[in-house]
Enzyme design. Structure first.
Site, PDB file in Angstrom:
ATOM      1  CB  CYS A  93      16.418  10.445 -13.026  1.00  0.00           C
ATOM      2  SG  CYS A  93      17.276   9.319 -11.914  1.00  0.00           S
ATOM      3  CD  GLU A  95      16.927  10.902  -8.201  1.00  0.00           C
ATOM      4  OE1 GLU A  95      16.746  11.668  -9.185  1.00  0.00           O
ATOM      5  OE2 GLU A  95      16.812   9.677  -8.262  1.00  0.00           O
TER       6      GLU A  95
END
Length: 493
Positions: A273, A239
């Site tokens: 993010c 990720e």
């Protein structure tokens, strides 16, 4: 205590707002990381033997401890990241909810299920189940040091694995807190262990023989993780970063869109993010949107006092990146409508307009409290520009008539319609990206399956009239099978 001990080298965890030493932690060597994984292998066998119900009961016990001590954990998060205590509580609450969901749903998602054997194999009963990988290594980030790694930790544990966790060197105290409270709930074996240190410690975890490595961080570091894991063919879940876009259509609720952009771009000082960094606004509502957003943003101030809405930039090196992106945007012809100030610890909320798409502020992950606002003639142009990024993690759409259509076309793993980042709070939804934002998924059924290996099982129920798997098979059987397959699949369409 279930962290690895007996090392001489240590490092300090610092409060980014004051440089005060929050804690001192060991730098674990490759040998110590390997020893932790070996201990975890033995613990994993016991943990897997508990079955879904036994693991769920213990995970719910841990969830209860986290819930009752949440304020204490928020203090640690605040001290190590500088984020406001209330924002730390938000990520803890989400992590608690995800842990509860994983514990409750692991059997339903991973347990044995019947599959149809088909006509040719109708004498067989068929099942598939997901078995534990053994030991899962997790390398976590500093920006959401509870919520993000728990998306791997809780789901891996629910799937029957032991976990060795390497938190960011900026937030080792949060990792220690999680491991210690798990040991309170599950004291029998070291099912969940901690290793701390820098990049070398993370690389050692990649090479230590874990069944899978789950990593959250930058795309550049993700490539290094993959290279290290490739040496032992260790599968990885990555990720990585994001440059998430928001689309605002002509029929959008402008006030709600501005509020969403402000939170999505500025919360946690932009260190998210799946935060919003780019906004593409239909020309019909552009002026109204910019005015509303700028007015709302005036009330958001960086600082460490109780009145500040956002905290410091946790990683000092990021300040130069934020400063550089703003400067490049201005050199390229962009204008600063608000903010633009980046100090030694804090970056003030910054709104930029007229920034060319080629600018670093549009192309690269800023990871700071900045937003670029771009006027577009329609949503086709908005999609073209939003989807041109090498990153594709999350995103947001504010629209009425075409909300679902635009959400489906916006490249990435997740999109919220008329809200921001809401997908992260839904435990049943998968979380992850494509492109430079990584691959694999945490959360939801897909997240549970990431931490198990599918096992196919067949059992013969009765002898088949046409047996193919024998050297005693005759030409007559071959002819009968050929005729049967022709009847089944040979029809002209």
């Amino acid at each position: 205590m279930t962290s690895v001990q007996s090392t001489t080298t240590t490092f300090d965890s610092l409060n980014p707002a004051t440089d005060e030493v929050v804690g001192t932690h060991p730098v674990h060597t490759a040998e110590q990381v390997g020893a932790a994984v070996r201990r975890a292998e033995a613990a994993a066998a016991w943990w897997a033997s508990l079955g879904f119900d036994g693991r769920a009961e213990r995970l719910q016990r841990w969830k209860g401890i986290i819930t009752r001590r949440a304020a204490q954990l928020a203090d640690v998060v605040h001290a190590e990241t500088g984020k406001p205590h209330a924002d730390a509580m938000i990520e803890i609450i989400l992590a608690i909810d995800h842990t509860a969901w994983a514990a409750k749903n692991a059997r339903k998602v991973l347990g044995a299920k019947r599959r149809s054997p088909g006509l040719l194999m109708s004498n067989q009963a068929a099942w598939v189940e997901y078995q534990p990988l053994g030991v899962v290594g997790v390398i976590g980030p500093w920006n959401y040091p509870v919520f993000t790694p728990m998306g791997s930790i809780a789901y891996a544990l629910a799937a029957g694995n032991a976990v060795v966790f390497k938190p960011s060197e900026h937030t080792p105290g949060v990792g220690q807190w999680l491991v210690d409270t798990f040991a309170d709930a599950v004291p029998e074996h070291p099912v969940f262990q901690l290793v701390t240190g820098f990049g070398e410690t993370g690389a050692a975890l990649c090479r230590a023989g874990v069944g899978k490595l789950a990593f959250t961080g930058s795309a550049a570091t993700g490539r290094k993780i993959m290279a290290a894991c490739a040496e032992t063919l260790t599968p990885v879940l990555i990720e990585a970063g994001g440059k998430d876009a928001m689309l605002v259509d002509a029929d959008a609720d402008v006030d709600a869109a501005a509020d969403g952009a402000l939170w999505g771009g500025m919360s946690n000082a932009g260190q998210t993010c799946v935060g919003i960094e780019r906004v593409y606004v239909h020309e019909q509502v552009y002026d109204s949107f910019v005015t509303t957003l700028t007015e709302k943003a005036k009330d958001v101030r960086a600082g460490s006092d109780s009145g500040a809405k956002i905290g410091p930039i946790t990683m000092p090196a990021q300040l130069e990146i934020i400063r550089g992106h703003i400067a490049d945007a201005i050199r390229s012809g962009g204008r600063v409508l608000l903010g633009g100030t980046v100090g030694d610890r804090y970056a003030e909320p910054t709104i930029l307009v007229d920034v060319p798409e080629s600018s670093e502020a549009v192309q690269e992950e800023t990871f700071g409290p900045t937003l670029t606002i771009t006027k577009v003639k329609d949503m086709d142009e908005a999609l073209d520009k939003a989807n041109a990024s090498k990153y594709a993690l999350g995103g947001s759409v504010f629209a009425k008539a075409k909300g679902m259509e635009l959400a489906r076309k916006l490249r990435g793993g997740m999109t919220s319609i008329n809200s921001v980042i809401s997908f992260a709070g839904v435990p049943s939804l998968p979380f992850g990206g494509v492109g430079d934002s990584g691959f694999g998924r945490i959360h939801g059924p897909e997240g549970l399956r990431e931490f198990g290996r599918p096992k196919a099982i067949t059992r013969q129920r009765f002898a088949a009239p046409l047996t193919l798997t024998t050297f005693a098979r005759t030409a007559k059987v071959d002819a009968q099978v050929a005729k049967l397959i022709t009847l089944l699949h040979g029809k002209r369409r």
